[in-house]
Design a protein around this motif. Structure first.
Motif, PDB file in Angstrom:
ATOM      1  N   ARG A  47       0.734  -0.754  -0.063  1.00  0.00           N
ATOM      2  CA  ARG A  47      -0.078  -0.070   0.201  1.00  0.00           C
ATOM      3  C   ARG A  47       0.414   1.438   0.235  1.00  0.00           C
ATOM      4  NH1 ARG A  47      -5.309  -0.572   1.658  1.00  0.00           N
ATOM      5  NH2 ARG A  47      -5.773  -2.953   2.392  1.00  0.00           N
ATOM      6  N   PRO A  48       0.218   2.387  -0.915  1.00  0.00           N
ATOM      7  CA  PRO A  48       1.353   3.564  -0.765  1.00  0.00           C
ATOM      8  C   PRO A  48       1.557   4.287   0.484  1.00  0.00           C
ATOM      9  CG  PRO A  48      -1.415   3.931  -1.540  1.00  0.00           C
ATOM     10  CD  PRO A  48      -0.693   2.768  -1.784  1.00  0.00           C
ATOM     11  N   HIS A  49       0.421   4.151   0.988  1.00  0.00           N
ATOM     12  CA  HIS A  49       0.726   4.999   2.931  1.00  0.00           C
ATOM     13  C   HIS A  49       1.754   4.059   3.568  1.00  0.00           C
ATOM     14  CE1 HIS A  49      -1.935   7.961   2.312  1.00  0.00           C
ATOM     15  NE2 HIS A  49      -3.235   7.117   1.915  1.00  0.00           N
ATOM     16  N   LEU A  50       1.972   2.926   3.533  1.00  0.00           N
ATOM     17  CA  LEU A  50       2.444   1.786   4.063  1.00  0.00           C
ATOM     18  C   LEU A  50       4.005   1.754   3.521  1.00  0.00           C
ATOM     19  CD1 LEU A  50       2.785  -0.284   6.366  1.00  0.00           C
ATOM     20  CD2 LEU A  50       2.245  -2.421   4.316  1.00  0.00           C
ATOM     21  N   ARG A  51       4.103   2.001   2.338  1.00  0.00           N
ATOM     22  CA  ARG A  51       5.674   2.160   1.804  1.00  0.00           C
ATOM     23  C   ARG A  51       5.469   3.900   2.129  1.00  0.00           C
ATOM     24  NH1 ARG A  51       3.899   1.209  -2.531  1.00  0.00           N
ATOM     25  NH2 ARG A  51       3.615   3.610  -3.756  1.00  0.00           N
ATOM     26  N   ALA A  80      -0.724   5.893  10.320  1.00  0.00           N
ATOM     27  CA  ALA A  80      -2.355   6.568  11.006  1.00  0.00           C
ATOM     28  C   ALA A  80      -3.114   6.199  10.206  1.00  0.00           C
ATOM     29  CB  ALA A  80      -1.498   7.862  12.112  1.00  0.00           C
ATOM     30  N   THR A  81      -2.516   7.090   8.576  1.00  0.00           N
ATOM     31  CA  THR A  81      -3.755   6.847   7.329  1.00  0.00           C
ATOM     32  C   THR A  81      -4.016   5.970   6.819  1.00  0.00           C
ATOM     33  OG1 THR A  81      -2.673   9.547   7.136  1.00  0.00           O
ATOM     34  CG2 THR A  81      -4.043   7.705   4.821  1.00  0.00           C
ATOM     35  N   GLU A  82      -2.897   5.172   6.982  1.00  0.00           N
ATOM     36  CA  GLU A  82      -2.852   3.423   6.646  1.00  0.00           C
ATOM     37  C   GLU A  82      -3.522   2.552   7.528  1.00  0.00           C
ATOM     38  OE1 GLU A  82      -2.376  -0.066   4.407  1.00  0.00           O
ATOM     39  OE2 GLU A  82      -1.807   2.203   3.934  1.00  0.00           O
ATOM     40  N   VAL A  83      -3.509   2.942   8.940  1.00  0.00           N
ATOM     41  CA  VAL A  83      -4.620   1.956   9.677  1.00  0.00           C
ATOM     42  C   VAL A  83      -5.638   2.703   9.775  1.00  0.00           C
ATOM     43  CG1 VAL A  83      -5.057   1.846  12.293  1.00  0.00           C
ATOM     44  CG2 VAL A  83      -2.918   1.845  12.021  1.00  0.00           C
ATOM     45  N   TYR A  84      -6.042   3.871   9.587  1.00  0.00           N
ATOM     46  CA  TYR A  84      -7.460   4.271   8.911  1.00  0.00           C
ATOM     47  C   TYR A  84      -8.487   3.797   8.207  1.00  0.00           C
ATOM     48  CZ  TYR A  84     -11.283   7.689   8.034  1.00  0.00           C
ATOM     49  OH  TYR A  84     -12.836   7.663   7.829  1.00  0.00           O
ATOM     50  N   VAL A  85      -7.547   3.674   6.634  1.00  0.00           N
ATOM     51  CA  VAL A  85      -7.617   2.994   5.318  1.00  0.00           C
ATOM     52  C   VAL A  85      -8.247   1.696   5.597  1.00  0.00           C
ATOM     53  CG1 VAL A  85      -6.927   2.452   3.360  1.00  0.00           C
ATOM     54  CG2 VAL A  85      -6.783   4.381   3.850  1.00  0.00           C
ATOM     55  N   VAL A  86      -6.927   0.724   6.422  1.00  0.00           N
ATOM     56  CA  VAL A  86      -7.911  -0.442   6.524  1.00  0.00           C
ATOM     57  C   VAL A  86      -8.686  -0.735   7.675  1.00  0.00           C
ATOM     58  CG1 VAL A  86      -6.427  -2.391   7.701  1.00  0.00           C
ATOM     59  CG2 VAL A  86      -4.861  -1.706   6.599  1.00  0.00           C
ATOM     60  N   LEU A  87      -9.083  -0.242   8.721  1.00  0.00           N
ATOM     61  CA  LEU A  87      -9.329  -0.163   9.697  1.00  0.00           C
ATOM     62  C   LEU A  87     -11.074   0.088   9.122  1.00  0.00           C
ATOM     63  CD1 LEU A  87      -7.698   0.313  13.253  1.00  0.00           C
ATOM     64  CD2 LEU A  87      -8.878  -2.200  11.669  1.00  0.00           C
ATOM     65  N   SER A  88     -11.261   1.268   8.358  1.00  0.00           N
ATOM     66  CA  SER A  88     -12.180   1.666   8.321  1.00  0.00           C
ATOM     67  C   SER A  88     -13.740   1.004   7.387  1.00  0.00           C
ATOM     68  CB  SER A  88     -12.460   3.424   6.622  1.00  0.00           C
ATOM     69  OG  SER A  88     -11.565   2.413   6.200  1.00  0.00           O
ATOM     70  N   HIS A 147     -14.938   4.402  14.715  1.00  0.00           N
ATOM     71  CA  HIS A 147     -13.790   3.868  15.202  1.00  0.00           C
ATOM     72  C   HIS A 147     -12.448   3.554  14.352  1.00  0.00           C
ATOM     73  CE1 HIS A 147     -16.449   1.218  18.158  1.00  0.00           C
ATOM     74  NE2 HIS A 147     -16.092   1.884  18.569  1.00  0.00           N
ATOM     75  N   ALA A 148     -12.045   4.134  13.180  1.00  0.00           N
ATOM     76  CA  ALA A 148     -10.280   3.813  13.089  1.00  0.00           C
ATOM     77  C   ALA A 148     -10.374   5.299  12.692  1.00  0.00           C
ATOM     78  CB  ALA A 148     -11.162   3.415  11.110  1.00  0.00           C
ATOM     79  N   GLY A 149     -11.143   6.145  12.981  1.00  0.00           N
ATOM     80  CA  GLY A 149     -10.692   7.559  12.883  1.00  0.00           C
ATOM     81  C   GLY A 149     -10.201   7.557  14.557  1.00  0.00           C
ATOM     82  N   VAL A 150     -10.519   7.248  15.496  1.00  0.00           N
ATOM     83  CA  VAL A 150     -10.075   6.949  17.084  1.00  0.00           C
ATOM     84  C   VAL A 150      -8.535   5.718  17.237  1.00  0.00           C
ATOM     85  CG1 VAL A 150     -10.921   6.231  19.372  1.00  0.00           C
ATOM     86  CG2 VAL A 150     -12.486   7.257  17.936  1.00  0.00           C
ATOM     87  N   LEU A 151      -8.725   4.788  16.466  1.00  0.00           N
ATOM     88  CA  LEU A 151      -7.385   4.680  16.223  1.00  0.00           C
ATOM     89  C   LEU A 151      -5.816   5.415  15.173  1.00  0.00           C
ATOM     90  CD1 LEU A 151      -6.330   1.732  16.775  1.00  0.00           C
ATOM     91  CD2 LEU A 151      -7.156   0.887  15.497  1.00  0.00           C
ATOM     92  N   ARG A 152      -6.623   6.041  14.948  1.00  0.00           N
ATOM     93  CA  ARG A 152      -5.975   7.279  13.762  1.00  0.00           C
ATOM     94  C   ARG A 152      -5.523   7.656  14.631  1.00  0.00           C
ATOM     95  NH1 ARG A 152      -6.921  10.271   8.305  1.00  0.00           N
ATOM     96  NH2 ARG A 152      -9.745  10.974  10.096  1.00  0.00           N
ATOM     97  N   TRP A 153      -6.300   8.544  15.518  1.00  0.00           N
ATOM     98  CA  TRP A 153      -6.309   9.602  15.908  1.00  0.00           C
ATOM     99  C   TRP A 153      -5.156   9.039  17.494  1.00  0.00           C
ATOM    100  CZ3 TRP A 153      -7.815  10.102  21.689  1.00  0.00           C
ATOM    101  CH2 TRP A 153      -7.472  11.499  22.000  1.00  0.00           C
ATOM    102  N   LEU A 154      -5.668   7.907  18.080  1.00  0.00           N
ATOM    103  CA  LEU A 154      -4.354   7.646  18.997  1.00  0.00           C
ATOM    104  C   LEU A 154      -2.834   7.089  18.705  1.00  0.00           C
ATOM    105  CD1 LEU A 154      -6.613   4.681  21.122  1.00  0.00           C
ATOM    106  CD2 LEU A 154      -5.706   7.003  21.822  1.00  0.00           C
TER     107      LEU A 154
END
Length: 222
Positions: free
Chosen positions: A2-6, A57-65, A72-79
């Motif tokens: 994924r681009p954000h992960l890279r 954080a963006t990659e976490v949001y994309v995967v979990l949303s 919830h994905a936004g909460v985890l991205r914030w954390l």
């Protein structure tokens, strides 16, 4: 990949390398050359570390949303963002020889005061994180909530899961339930439904509750 992960991986490698160079060859209290190395490598570390944190954080949001909904994905991205920034700040202070003792003491006192003042809000935030990890329900589930603090048994469709509230679409309209109260309540699928069959909610389109079918349907069908 994924681009954000890279981006996060490349930025993390640069941050680690610049941190090692600043720590091994630099000295903020040494000669001019050592100070320049510390300033250059330290600045590169801060920029690359912030970039890695934001990309992760963006990659976490994309995967979990797609799995848990944008709330919830936004909460985890914030954390993830907050924790990453704290690590970057502490590491940068160490590189530039900033006295941490006084800042830690002041931060601890401030944290205690803020924690007492915002106890309920922080409790809802942490409860939202627990709901995200435990996943007793997801967006689109038809659930039944039994809790005296919430005013008795409630039944409806989960239409949103945010940082502090869960939105439940009932027959008489939407209800915003605090995450803390919902975490302490008894929650299960509504009679005649299962979690697998009830996850039909599409956050990208208008929805409502069909009082006969007990599920969310597109507002274009109303």
């Amino acid at each position: 990949m994924r681009p954000h992960l890279r981006i996060a991986g490349c930025a993390l490698v640069v941050a680690i390398a610049s941190f090692a160079v600043a720590g091994a060859l630099g000295d903020i209290h040494g000669s001019l050359n050592h100070k320049l190395v510390t300033a250059g490598a330290g600045s590169l570390f801060v920029v690359s570390a912030i970039l890695a944190t934001r990309a992760a954080a963006t990659e976490v949001y994309v995967v979990l949303s797609a799995r848990t909904g944008p709330g919830h994905a936004g909460v985890l991205r914030w954390l993830v963002t907050i924790v990453g920034y704290i690590i970057v700040l502490i590491s940068a202070m160490g590189l530039f020889a900033v006295p941490v003792k006084h800042l830690v003491l002041g931060g601890a006192l401030t944290g205690v005061i803020v924690g007492i003042a915002a106890q309920q809000a922080l409790g809802n935030i942490f409860a939202g994180v627990v709901l995200l990890l435990a996943r007793p329900f997801s967006v689109g589930d038809v659930i039944r909530v039994k809790s005296g603090t919430l005013g008795g048994p409630l039944e409806g469709v989960v239409s949103g899961m945010g940082m502090t509230y869960v939105t439940l679409m009932c027959d008489d309209g939407p209800l915003s339930l605090p995450n803390g109260s919902l975490l302490a309540a008894a929650v299960g699928p509504a009679p005649g439904t299962t979690y697998r069959s009830s996850r039909r909610f599409d956050p990208g389109h208008g929805t409502r509750i069909d009082p006969v079918e007990r599920r969310l349907v597109s507002s274009s069908r109303s």
